[in-house]
Motif scaffolding. Sequence first.
Motif, PDB file in Angstrom:
ATOM      1  N   MET A   1       7.165  60.792  41.189  1.00 22.06           N
ATOM      2  CA  MET A   1       6.227  61.202  42.240  1.00 22.06           C
ATOM      3  C   MET A   1       5.960  60.104  43.265  1.00 22.06           C
ATOM      4  SD  MET A   1       3.402  63.715  40.482  1.00 22.06           S
ATOM      5  CE  MET A   1       2.984  62.666  39.128  1.00 22.06           C
ATOM      6  N   VAL A   2       5.784  58.850  42.806  1.00 18.56           N
ATOM      7  CA  VAL A   2       5.411  57.805  43.769  1.00 18.56           C
ATOM      8  C   VAL A   2       6.580  56.885  44.116  1.00 18.56           C
ATOM      9  CG1 VAL A   2       3.017  57.846  42.988  1.00 18.56           C
ATOM     10  CG2 VAL A   2       4.561  56.088  42.086  1.00 18.56           C
ATOM     11  N   GLY A   3       7.668  56.977  43.365  1.00 15.03           N
ATOM     12  CA  GLY A   3       8.838  56.139  43.633  1.00 15.03           C
ATOM     13  C   GLY A   3       8.797  54.853  42.828  1.00 15.03           C
ATOM     14  N   GLU A   4       9.981  54.280  42.637  1.00 15.41           N
ATOM     15  CA  GLU A   4      10.087  53.081  41.794  1.00 15.41           C
ATOM     16  C   GLU A   4       9.329  51.891  42.389  1.00 15.41           C
ATOM     17  OE1 GLU A   4      13.895  51.856  40.414  1.00 15.41           O
ATOM     18  OE2 GLU A   4      13.919  53.479  38.931  1.00 15.41           O
ATOM     19  N   ALA A   5       9.470  51.696  43.705  1.00 11.93           N
ATOM     20  CA  ALA A   5       8.877  50.491  44.310  1.00 11.93           C
ATOM     21  C   ALA A   5       7.357  50.477  44.109  1.00 11.93           C
ATOM     22  CB  ALA A   5       9.229  50.423  45.784  1.00 11.93           C
ATOM     23  N   ALA A   6       6.721  51.630  44.385  1.00 14.46           N
ATOM     24  CA  ALA A   6       5.260  51.699  44.272  1.00 14.46           C
ATOM     25  C   ALA A   6       4.820  51.541  42.818  1.00 14.46           C
ATOM     26  CB  ALA A   6       4.758  53.025  44.837  1.00 14.46           C
ATOM     27  N   LEU A   7       5.543  52.189  41.915  1.00 12.79           N
ATOM     28  CA  LEU A   7       5.132  52.114  40.512  1.00 12.79           C
ATOM     29  C   LEU A   7       5.319  50.696  39.956  1.00 12.79           C
ATOM     30  CD1 LEU A   7       3.925  53.693  38.193  1.00 12.79           C
ATOM     31  CD2 LEU A   7       6.224  54.306  37.448  1.00 12.79           C
ATOM     32  N   LYS A   8       6.399  50.035  40.370  1.00 13.14           N
ATOM     33  CA  LYS A   8       6.608  48.643  39.921  1.00 13.14           C
ATOM     34  C   LYS A   8       5.460  47.747  40.388  1.00 13.14           C
ATOM     35  CE  LYS A   8      11.616  48.476  39.803  1.00 13.14           C
ATOM     36  NZ  LYS A   8      12.797  48.161  40.606  1.00 13.14           N
ATOM     37  N   LYS A   9       5.028  47.957  41.642  1.00 12.53           N
ATOM     38  CA  LYS A   9       3.922  47.135  42.160  1.00 12.53           C
ATOM     39  C   LYS A   9       2.634  47.401  41.382  1.00 12.53           C
ATOM     40  CE  LYS A   9       5.477  46.591  46.896  1.00 12.53           C
ATOM     41  NZ  LYS A   9       5.354  47.231  48.201  1.00 12.53           N
ATOM     42  N   ALA A  10       2.396  48.680  41.080  1.00 15.94           N
ATOM     43  CA  ALA A  10       1.187  49.018  40.324  1.00 15.94           C
ATOM     44  C   ALA A  10       1.232  48.373  38.935  1.00 15.94           C
ATOM     45  CB  ALA A  10       1.052  50.535  40.210  1.00 15.94           C
TER      46      ALA A  10
ATOM     47  N   VAL B   1      19.592  43.439  28.851  1.00 12.15           N
ATOM     48  CA  VAL B   1      18.503  44.310  29.305  1.00 12.15           C
ATOM     49  C   VAL B   1      17.374  43.503  29.967  1.00 12.15           C
ATOM     50  CG1 VAL B   1      16.910  46.139  28.565  1.00 12.15           C
ATOM     51  CG2 VAL B   1      19.047  45.827  27.348  1.00 12.15           C
ATOM     52  N   VAL B   2      17.362  42.199  29.702  1.00 14.19           N
ATOM     53  CA  VAL B   2      16.245  41.367  30.175  1.00 14.19           C
ATOM     54  C   VAL B   2      15.992  41.507  31.693  1.00 14.19           C
ATOM     55  CG1 VAL B   2      15.379  38.992  30.390  1.00 14.19           C
ATOM     56  CG2 VAL B   2      16.398  39.765  28.238  1.00 14.19           C
ATOM     57  N   PRO B   3      17.058  41.474  32.552  1.00 19.62           N
ATOM     58  CA  PRO B   3      16.766  41.590  33.999  1.00 19.62           C
ATOM     59  C   PRO B   3      16.029  42.883  34.362  1.00 19.62           C
ATOM     60  CG  PRO B   3      19.017  40.837  33.649  1.00 19.62           C
ATOM     61  CD  PRO B   3      18.481  41.219  32.300  1.00 19.62           C
ATOM     62  N   LEU B   4      16.436  44.011  33.763  1.00 18.03           N
ATOM     63  CA  LEU B   4      15.774  45.293  34.045  1.00 18.03           C
ATOM     64  C   LEU B   4      14.306  45.244  33.640  1.00 18.03           C
ATOM     65  CD1 LEU B   4      15.876  48.423  34.718  1.00 18.03           C
ATOM     66  CD2 LEU B   4      16.353  48.745  32.284  1.00 18.03           C
TER      67      LEU B   4
ATOM     68  N   TRP C   1      10.731  45.330  36.034  1.00 15.11           N
ATOM     69  CA  TRP C   1       9.652  46.320  35.907  1.00 15.11           C
ATOM     70  C   TRP C   1       8.361  45.745  35.327  1.00 15.11           C
ATOM     71  CZ3 TRP C   1       8.750  51.332  37.245  1.00 15.11           C
ATOM     72  CH2 TRP C   1       9.824  52.044  37.792  1.00 15.11           C
ATOM     73  N   PHE C   2       8.491  44.891  34.336  1.00 17.50           N
ATOM     74  CA  PHE C   2       7.293  44.521  33.561  1.00 17.50           C
ATOM     75  C   PHE C   2       7.006  43.020  33.560  1.00 17.50           C
ATOM     76  CE2 PHE C   2       9.230  48.370  31.775  1.00 17.50           C
ATOM     77  CZ  PHE C   2       8.210  49.268  32.056  1.00 17.50           C
ATOM     78  N   GLY C   3       7.748  42.280  34.381  1.00 18.53           N
ATOM     79  CA  GLY C   3       7.519  40.845  34.462  1.00 18.53           C
ATOM     80  C   GLY C   3       8.335  40.085  33.421  1.00 18.53           C
TER      81      GLY C   3
END
Length: 580
Positions: free
Chosen positions: A436-445, A294-297, A301-303
Amino acid sequence: MKFPATKSLYSLGLLCVLCASVVNGFALDREAFSFTNYDLNVQVEPEQHRLGVRGKVTLRNDSQSPQKVAVLQVSSSLDWRSVKAGDQAVQFVTQPYTSDIDHTGGLSEAIVTLPQPVAPNGTVELEIAYEGVIVLDATRLTRIGTPEEAAKSTDWDQISPGFTAVRGAGYVAWYPIATEVANLSEGNSLFEVLGRWRTRQSTSKMHLRIRVQGDNDERPQLLVVNQSSCQQIYEGIGRSSLSSADCTYQRLGLLEPLFVVGTYGTVDRPSVRVYNLETHAESAEVYAGAAEKVVPLITEWFGPPREKAKTADLADPNAAAYESGALLLTPLGGGNSTQAGLSAAHQLTHASFLSFRPWIEEGVAHFAQALYLVREKGRPSALEYMGLHRASLGEIEEKTTVPRSDDEVNRSLVNTTSEELYRSKAMYVWWMLRDMVGEAALKKAIAAYRPEDDKEPSYVEQLIAAQTQRDLAWFFDDWVYHDRGLPDFKVESAYARKTGTDSSMVTITVDNLGTAGAEVPVIVKFKGGEIMQRLEVRGKNKAVIRVETPAQPQEILVNDGSVPESKTTNNIFKIEPTDK
Ligand SMILES: [Zn+2]
């Protein structure tokens, strides 16, 4: 027998002293003082079920008026030995205090007369000593009617030769606390008292030195604590052993100190260490293997992990799992790799990501579990998992009796002390933001999130706003800053019109009867397939969407389960066949 007979006599004797001297004339403000600092030396003797503590505490007067009396509380199975201020013994009396904040259902209070009154915001340092036993005790649960077995699987804390696990405030008051009564038979009383305690302790520190004396050990007794930066030493001396840890906790409200001692084997992997009881070596391998996968996932997402996640086995196979930061306590008997991956996703998120706000800290960790299921088994499996959480949300929706206006702020995600809200509801909020904002945007936030910069409740909204064109102020207003309850969607009407030999255009009106808005999936089913589109429907509002289908539409479904809803019986609309 839980307590030696002498203990109750001892307490009774002190009670009478108390009647005469302290309680006369004034009411105690038990929450006047916060503990800003603890410096504790803890001695644990598993053979004797015993805990002895010596140390210092710094109290700060958080009330509006000078305080001459301070109340220190520990578990009712522990006894106060001494309290001093600046080398001078101070006058104190002890009394039992009934409260469900401790597993025994009671506390042992030291009511301390301070050398001089402490002004508001002023502090006083006290030197303290107390000791006693910590045995399996589920009194607080059995006395409200919880069946014995279930109660013991919930309140499993104990010090014993075979297995020791002692959690902090809310389970066992093994370090001093100061709280008003918590009563499990009165609604949310315990959660409210604990919530206030955590808020007051949010920046408190503890320096903890813990030593565990083992006798006649054939296998070493390993000490596990929920803090990654401890110095830990294990020494075998003849037939006895000594495990010790020297730890500093920076924010107690967030991480209540706990310790576990067991004759553990370990499975050590780059991102996780599993402490397993002898019979669970295989399950520990399964858990560690699933966690590593699970570590890569989680990193995506969370560093990368800030610390190694730790899992410690619980002796009772039915024991309720408990998490504290990146440490998970759970019986390891299962050996199911999907279950292991699911709990590892949560745990690894805590090891990677840190927030001092529960709805963010726990919300993203539960959200990570849904992300894990999406990747492993697809969206329906994630929605099904979230559906299990929704049940508890529905329950608290019904239980709400306080007028909404007070509730809106108190029960908002940014203020709530309710686990259902800051876990289950928060998980849905993160999931809806992803939709709503998509994975890419939420990951960046999320990548831009810094706990030290999170000073305003709107911080997360700003981070997301920086990644999207969409205005989500209404969404944060309804779900995060206020508790507007849950939406209730209803397909009010759906009209289909033929646009070709087979194709149709269907016009759908969705009504949101609830007061919280959401962007909700609308699914149009037709012979041979379905089309899903998303529609924003604000609270107490309607919205219309047109969907083109390659065949005659048959049924409209609003909400695939990704938006928590108070009522789902009005979500399906059947379209009557037309020949035009
Ligand atoms: Zn968690």
